[in-house]
Design an enzyme around this catalytic site. Structure first.
Site, short mmCIF file in Angstrom:
data_model
loop_
_atom_site.label_atom_id
_atom_site.label_comp_id
_atom_site.label_asym_id
_atom_site.label_seq_id
_atom_site.Cartn_x
_atom_site.Cartn_y
_atom_site.Cartn_z
N ASP A 34 0.87 -1.19 0.00
CA ASP A 34 0.00 0.00 0.00
C ASP A 34 0.91 1.24 0.00
O ASP A 34 2.12 1.12 0.20
CB ASP A 34 -0.89 0.02 1.26
CG ASP A 34 -2.19 0.81 1.07
OD1 ASP A 34 -3.27 0.17 1.00
OD2 ASP A 34 -2.14 2.05 0.97
N ASN A 87 -6.07 -4.88 -5.77
CA ASN A 87 -7.21 -4.25 -5.10
C ASN A 87 -7.07 -2.73 -4.96
O ASN A 87 -8.08 -2.03 -4.88
CB ASN A 87 -7.35 -4.91 -3.71
CG ASN A 87 -8.16 -4.08 -2.75
OD1 ASN A 87 -9.39 -4.08 -2.81
ND2 ASN A 87 -7.49 -3.35 -1.86
N TYR A 153 -14.04 6.90 -12.67
CA TYR A 153 -14.09 5.64 -11.90
C TYR A 153 -14.79 4.56 -12.71
O TYR A 153 -14.29 3.43 -12.85
CB TYR A 153 -14.82 5.88 -10.57
CG TYR A 153 -14.81 4.70 -9.64
CD1 TYR A 153 -13.72 4.45 -8.81
CD2 TYR A 153 -15.88 3.81 -9.58
CE1 TYR A 153 -13.70 3.36 -7.95
CE2 TYR A 153 -15.87 2.72 -8.73
CZ TYR A 153 -14.78 2.50 -7.92
OH TYR A 153 -14.76 1.41 -7.07
N LYS A 157 -13.12 1.09 -14.14
CA LYS A 157 -13.56 -0.24 -13.71
C LYS A 157 -14.07 -1.07 -14.89
O LYS A 157 -13.94 -2.29 -14.89
CB LYS A 157 -14.62 -0.11 -12.60
CG LYS A 157 -14.07 0.50 -11.30
CD LYS A 157 -12.96 -0.34 -10.69
CE LYS A 157 -12.53 0.17 -9.32
NZ LYS A 157 -11.43 -0.63 -8.74
N ILE A 186 -19.60 -1.24 -0.46
CA ILE A 186 -19.08 -1.99 0.70
C ILE A 186 -18.63 -0.98 1.76
O ILE A 186 -17.99 0.03 1.43
CB ILE A 186 -17.86 -2.85 0.28
CG1 ILE A 186 -18.16 -3.71 -0.97
CG2 ILE A 186 -17.38 -3.72 1.45
CD1 ILE A 186 -19.21 -4.75 -0.83
N THR A 188 -16.42 0.65 3.77
CA THR A 188 -14.97 0.80 3.94
C THR A 188 -14.66 2.30 4.05
O THR A 188 -15.53 3.13 3.77
CB THR A 188 -14.19 0.26 2.72
OG1 THR A 188 -14.45 1.13 1.61
CG2 THR A 188 -14.58 -1.16 2.35
P1 NAD Z 1 -10.07 1.88 0.78
O1 NAD Z 1 -9.91 3.31 0.45
O2 NAD Z 1 -10.42 1.46 2.15
O3 NAD Z 1 -8.80 1.05 0.33
C1 NAD Z 1 -8.06 1.32 -0.82
C2 NAD Z 1 -6.60 1.17 -0.48
O4 NAD Z 1 -5.85 1.41 -1.68
C3 NAD Z 1 -6.12 2.20 0.56
O5 NAD Z 1 -5.45 1.56 1.60
C4 NAD Z 1 -5.22 3.11 -0.23
O6 NAD Z 1 -4.14 3.65 0.53
C5 NAD Z 1 -4.73 2.19 -1.33
N1 NAD Z 1 -4.24 2.93 -2.49
C6 NAD Z 1 -4.80 4.00 -3.09
N2 NAD Z 1 -4.03 4.43 -4.10
C7 NAD Z 1 -2.94 3.62 -4.12
C8 NAD Z 1 -1.78 3.57 -4.93
N3 NAD Z 1 -1.56 4.46 -5.91
N4 NAD Z 1 -0.88 2.61 -4.69
C9 NAD Z 1 -1.07 1.71 -3.69
N5 NAD Z 1 -2.15 1.72 -2.88
C10 NAD Z 1 -3.07 2.67 -3.10
O7 NAD Z 1 -11.19 1.38 -0.26
P2 NAD Z 1 -11.88 -0.03 -0.47
O8 NAD Z 1 -13.34 0.22 -0.51
O9 NAD Z 1 -11.34 -1.09 0.40
O10 NAD Z 1 -11.43 -0.27 -1.99
C11 NAD Z 1 -10.64 -1.35 -2.42
C12 NAD Z 1 -10.97 -1.62 -3.89
O11 NAD Z 1 -12.33 -2.01 -4.00
C13 NAD Z 1 -10.80 -0.41 -4.80
O12 NAD Z 1 -10.23 -0.82 -6.02
C14 NAD Z 1 -12.22 0.06 -5.02
O13 NAD Z 1 -12.38 0.74 -6.22
C15 NAD Z 1 -12.96 -1.26 -5.00
N6 NAD Z 1 -14.38 -1.16 -4.73
C16 NAD Z 1 -14.83 -0.63 -3.56
C17 NAD Z 1 -16.19 -0.55 -3.32
C18 NAD Z 1 -16.76 0.03 -2.06
O14 NAD Z 1 -17.97 0.29 -2.03
N7 NAD Z 1 -16.01 0.22 -1.00
C19 NAD Z 1 -17.09 -1.00 -4.30
C20 NAD Z 1 -16.59 -1.55 -5.48
C21 NAD Z 1 -15.23 -1.62 -5.69
#
Ligand code: NAD
Length: 250
Positions: A34, A87, A153, A157, A186, A188
């Site tokens: 990360d 992720n 976004y 995706k 989700i 988060t």
């Molecule tokens: P989050 O913000 O809790 O986690 C994302 C993590 O990615 C963070 O720890 C952040 O520091 C890290 N990150 C961001 N940019 C980065 C980079 N350039 N290099 C390395 N790390 C980096 O969010 P989340 O909800 O856990 O999201 C995780 C994945 O799930 C993402 O790809 C997001 O698009 C996808 N997603 C999330 C949801 C939702 O509703 N939470 C829905 C669909 C998809």
């Protein structure tokens, strides 16, 4: 997953952290990565509590040198790479397509699509050395359908699903399966940052879009990732698996 090595990007919080812990519960050795070093330490602690070996690597997936180094460090420590969950991602600004800033567009695509491509590129190279491997990319329901005021976004995706399917075809006969998980909304930190779970009215509206009548939990996504990455999914490749409480079924 004993003696197998799993790499998870964006593992400092949210879905990535839960996924890393879920792989640890299955007995895999874990590489977490990360840009947030402090939060990564907390994930590391939780993985050790599951009794797994863990290596933390600080890396920005939009920087090719960081990604190359991340995969190299994994190989140096554990000798191989069997599974990867790409992720890491960001939500980006909220604006219509006509008003979206060009810099904002570049930032989202640079991380969510180019960054994912870079991770796949170096992971595939390492997996070809083993003659086997499994990659799970985290796309979204917004890889399947549109969503107002999130053009970058949504495009990133959707693009990631195209990349997933293409790479799946390319490596299907080389022992590497490549799939995607597409979560609904989700709970988060990403939803907090977007003001979705911090504003009750917005939260209820988003919940109403899910036939399940609630938001998803990171663990529910993590379990789907681990299954897709495992040998139990040995004939599954190029698949965009929805974990969305029915969002896209409506
Ligand atoms: P989050 O913000 O809790 O986690 C994302 C993590 O990615 C963070 O720890 C952040 O520091 C890290 N990150 C961001 N940019 C980065 C980079 N350039 N290099 C390395 N790390 C980096 O969010 P989340 O909800 O856990 O999201 C995780 C994945 O799930 C993402 O790809 C997001 O698009 C996808 N997603 C999330 C949801 C939702 O509703 N939470 C829905 C669909 C998809």
């Amino acid at each position: 997953m004993d003696n197998k090595v799993a790499l998870i990007t964006g593992a400092a919080t949210g879905i990535g952290r839960e996924t890393a812990i879920a792989f640890a519960r299955k007995g895999a050795d874990i590489v977490i990565s990360d840009i947030k070093g402090e939060d990564l330490k907390e994930t590391e602690k939780k993985i050790k509590e599951e009794g797994a070996e863990v290596l933390s690597v600080k890396a920005d997936i939009s920087r090719e040198d960081d990604v190359r180094n991340m995969v190299n460090e994994a190989i140096e420590k554990f000798g191989r790479l069997d599974m990867a969950c790409n992720n890491a991602g960001i939500g980006g600004e909220s604006a219509t397509s006509g008003e979206y800033s060009t810099a904002g567009w570049d930032k989202v695509l640079n991380i969510n699509l180019r960054g994912q491509f870079l991770c796949m590129k170096y992971e595939i190279e390492a997996m070809l050395e083993n003659g086997s491997g499994s990659i799970v990319n985290i796309s979204s329901i917004l890889g399947h359908v549109g969503f107002a005021e999130a053009p970058a976004y949504v495009a990133s995706k959707h693009g990631l699903l195209g990349l997933t399917k293409t790479a799946a075809i390319e490596y299907a006969q080389k022992g590497i399966r490549i799939n995607a998980v597409c979560p609904g909304f989700i709970e988060t930190p990403m939803l907090e940052d977007a003001g979705i779970t911090t504003d009750e009215e917005t939260k209820q509206y988003i919940i109403s879009l899910h036939p399940a009548g609630r938001l998803g939990k990171p663990r529910e996504v993590a379990d789907a990732v681990v299954w897709l990455a495992s040998d139990e999914a040995s004939f599954v490749t190029g698949h965009p698996l929805l974990v969305d409480g029915g969002y896209v079924a409506r």
